[in-house]
Design an enzyme around this catalytic site. Structure first.
Site, short mmCIF file in Angstrom:
data_model
loop_
_atom_site.label_atom_id
_atom_site.label_comp_id
_atom_site.label_asym_id
_atom_site.label_seq_id
_atom_site.Cartn_x
_atom_site.Cartn_y
_atom_site.Cartn_z
N TYR A 1 0.81 -1.22 0.00
CA TYR A 1 0.00 0.00 0.00
C TYR A 1 0.85 1.27 0.00
O TYR A 1 0.40 2.30 -0.51
CB TYR A 1 -1.04 -0.04 1.13
CG TYR A 1 -2.14 -1.01 0.76
CD1 TYR A 1 -3.09 -0.66 -0.20
CD2 TYR A 1 -2.18 -2.29 1.29
CE1 TYR A 1 -4.07 -1.57 -0.59
CE2 TYR A 1 -3.16 -3.20 0.91
CZ TYR A 1 -4.09 -2.84 -0.05
OH TYR A 1 -5.06 -3.73 -0.46
N ARG B 1 1.24 1.84 -3.61
CA ARG B 1 -0.01 2.39 -4.18
C ARG B 1 -0.12 3.88 -3.88
O ARG B 1 -0.51 4.68 -4.70
CB ARG B 1 -1.26 1.69 -3.60
CG ARG B 1 -1.30 0.18 -3.63
CD ARG B 1 -1.68 -0.34 -5.00
NE ARG B 1 -0.69 -0.11 -6.01
CZ ARG B 1 0.48 -0.78 -6.12
NH1 ARG B 1 0.83 -1.70 -5.26
NH2 ARG B 1 1.32 -0.50 -7.10
N ASN C 1 -12.63 3.38 -6.11
CA ASN C 1 -11.21 3.71 -6.08
C ASN C 1 -10.78 4.23 -4.72
O ASN C 1 -11.53 4.93 -4.03
CB ASN C 1 -10.90 4.77 -7.15
CG ASN C 1 -11.23 4.26 -8.53
OD1 ASN C 1 -11.38 3.05 -8.71
ND2 ASN C 1 -11.35 5.14 -9.50
N ASP D 1 -8.06 6.12 -4.53
CA ASP D 1 -7.34 7.39 -4.74
C ASP D 1 -8.25 8.58 -4.45
O ASP D 1 -9.45 8.42 -4.21
CB ASP D 1 -6.77 7.44 -6.18
CG ASP D 1 -7.87 7.51 -7.25
OD1 ASP D 1 -8.74 8.40 -7.16
OD2 ASP D 1 -7.86 6.68 -8.19
N HIS E 1 -14.56 1.35 -1.16
CA HIS E 1 -13.48 0.45 -0.75
C HIS E 1 -12.39 1.16 0.06
O HIS E 1 -11.27 0.66 0.16
CB HIS E 1 -12.88 -0.23 -1.99
CG HIS E 1 -13.84 -1.15 -2.67
ND1 HIS E 1 -13.71 -1.57 -3.97
CD2 HIS E 1 -14.99 -1.73 -2.22
CE1 HIS E 1 -14.72 -2.38 -4.29
NE2 HIS E 1 -15.51 -2.48 -3.25
N THR F 1 -15.16 0.32 -14.94
CA THR F 1 -15.13 -0.81 -14.00
C THR F 1 -15.51 -2.09 -14.71
O THR F 1 -16.41 -2.10 -15.55
CB THR F 1 -16.05 -0.58 -12.77
OG1 THR F 1 -16.08 -1.79 -11.98
CG2 THR F 1 -17.47 -0.19 -13.15
N SER F 2 -14.82 -3.18 -14.35
CA SER F 2 -15.11 -4.47 -14.98
C SER F 2 -16.35 -5.11 -14.36
O SER F 2 -16.78 -6.16 -14.81
CB SER F 2 -13.90 -5.39 -14.83
OG SER F 2 -13.66 -5.64 -13.46
N1 APR Z 1 -11.17 4.66 -19.37
C1 APR Z 1 -12.21 3.94 -18.86
N2 APR Z 1 -12.11 2.66 -18.52
C2 APR Z 1 -10.92 2.06 -18.69
C3 APR Z 1 -9.79 2.73 -19.18
C4 APR Z 1 -9.96 4.09 -19.55
N3 APR Z 1 -8.96 4.82 -20.04
N4 APR Z 1 -8.76 1.85 -19.23
C5 APR Z 1 -9.22 0.68 -18.76
N5 APR Z 1 -10.53 0.80 -18.43
C6 APR Z 1 -11.45 -0.20 -17.88
C7 APR Z 1 -11.18 -1.64 -18.23
O1 APR Z 1 -11.75 -1.97 -19.49
C8 APR Z 1 -11.89 -2.37 -17.08
O2 APR Z 1 -13.22 -2.68 -17.41
O3 APR Z 1 -11.38 -0.13 -16.48
C9 APR Z 1 -11.87 -1.35 -15.94
C10 APR Z 1 -11.00 -1.73 -14.78
O4 APR Z 1 -11.46 -2.94 -14.21
P1 APR Z 1 -10.73 -3.54 -12.92
O5 APR Z 1 -9.26 -3.55 -13.11
O6 APR Z 1 -11.40 -4.82 -12.63
O7 APR Z 1 -11.05 -2.45 -11.77
P2 APR Z 1 -12.38 -2.25 -10.92
O8 APR Z 1 -13.59 -2.66 -11.66
O9 APR Z 1 -12.33 -0.85 -10.40
O10 APR Z 1 -12.13 -3.24 -9.72
C11 APR Z 1 -13.03 -3.30 -8.66
O11 APR Z 1 -11.58 -4.78 -7.48
O12 APR Z 1 -9.48 -5.41 -6.76
C12 APR Z 1 -10.63 -4.76 -6.43
O13 APR Z 1 -10.89 -3.28 -4.68
C13 APR Z 1 -10.43 -3.33 -6.00
O14 APR Z 1 -11.98 -1.48 -6.23
C14 APR Z 1 -11.35 -2.56 -6.92
C15 APR Z 1 -12.33 -3.59 -7.37
#
Ligand code: APR
Length: 244
Positions: free
Chosen positions: A57, A60, A92, A94, A109, A176-177
């Site tokens: 962290y 990070r 996020n 951040d 989170h 977000t995924s």
């Molecule tokens: N603009 C928008 N989206 C983007 C960009 C961009 N420039 N670049 C990548 N992405 C997208 C990807 O396509 C993906 O769908 O951002 C998403 C990131 O997904 P993850 O890495 O899974 O992140 P997130 O969904 O925030 O994860 C959720 O998982 O590990 C935990 O606690 C952590 O809060 C986090 C949670």
């Protein structure tokens, strides 16, 4: 503005900060490709090797401090300045939404720039100078830890986040995924008559049924939407933009 200012609820994930230089989690070059979740982001990891977790962290935090808000964070903050009600619920850790000027931000989170007690999640502290060290304790005498929700832990602010989403006139989901629960289930809390839009380069693949897709990076997609909404003073779904 009318008596009812349009209420935009924005639900963001790591993708909104990607163009600020903060790694996402699940990309092939993402954080979870380099670090095993069970080594750094679970209560068990913390019990087994707290120093390793603190180091992770610290890294990070360094990345977050170097980053600057990008066009997407700024566009959302500007909408608020124009009189729209904007609530941000972010996964996020951040502080880029706040640094861009957004005032209503809920961190589902946690926040990397804060510390908390390891026995009482409600006891939050400013970060000790130089970061958290073993031996830094809370008022109950237990070790301080990063104010971050780990895998396998409850999400203390989830109910609050649901209540916010339930008030949305439009729910804008960015970067977000939708792979992590319960966060991803927030989309189901949107009122039936509220549009839901996902801005994400992978939106075509990720958007659940009924969610409009804007398959673009946040910097471009969010600024285009905000430009439309600012011009008209209302939140709407620009079909030309979405190609829907
Ligand atoms: N603009 C928008 N989206 C983007 C960009 C961009 N420039 N670049 C990548 N992405 C997208 C990807 O396509 C993906 O769908 O951002 C998403 C990131 O997904 P993850 O890495 O899974 O992140 P997130 O969904 O925030 O994860 C959720 O998982 O590990 C935990 O606690 C952590 O809060 C986090 C949670």
């Amino acid at each position: 503005m009318t008596s009812h200012s349009p209420h935009l609820v924005v639900f963001t994930g790591a993708g909104i900060s990607a163009e600020s230089g903060i790694q996402t989690f699940r990309a092939s070059d993402g954080l979870w490709a380099d670090h095993a979740i069970e080594d750094v982001a679970t209560p068990q990891a913390w019990r087994r090797d707290p120093e390793r977790v603190l180091r992770f962290y610290d890294e990070r935090r360094t990345q977050v401090r170097r980053a600057r808000p990008n066009a997407a964070h700024q566009a959302l903050a500007s909408l608020e300045k124009q009189g729209f009600r904007v609530s941000v619920v972010t996964q996020n850790i951040d502080d880029l939404h706040e640094r861009a000027g957004s005032r209503d931000v809920l961190h589902l989170h946690g926040e990397i720039l804060k510390a908390r007690s390891s026995v009482d999640e409600r006891m939050r502290y400013p970060l000790p100078r130089g970061g958290i060290k073993l031996g830094d304790i809370c008022d109950k005498g237990s070790q301080l830890r990063p104010d971050v929700v780990w895998f396998g832990e409850p999400v203390p602010r989830y109910v609050e986040a649901c209540e916010i989403v339930e008030q949305a006139d439009l729910l804008l989901v960015v970067g977000t995924s939708l792979a992590v629960m319960p966060a991803a289930a927030l989309l189901e809390r949107a009122p039936l008559d509220a549009e839901v839009i996902l801005v994400d380069p992978a939106a075509e693949r990720l958007a659940p049924p009924g969610v409009a897709r804007l398959p673009q990076p946040a910097g471009r997609g969010v600024t285009e939407l905000v430009r439309h909404w600012s011009r008209e003073g209302r939140l709407w779904l620009p079909e030309t933009l979405l190609g829907a």
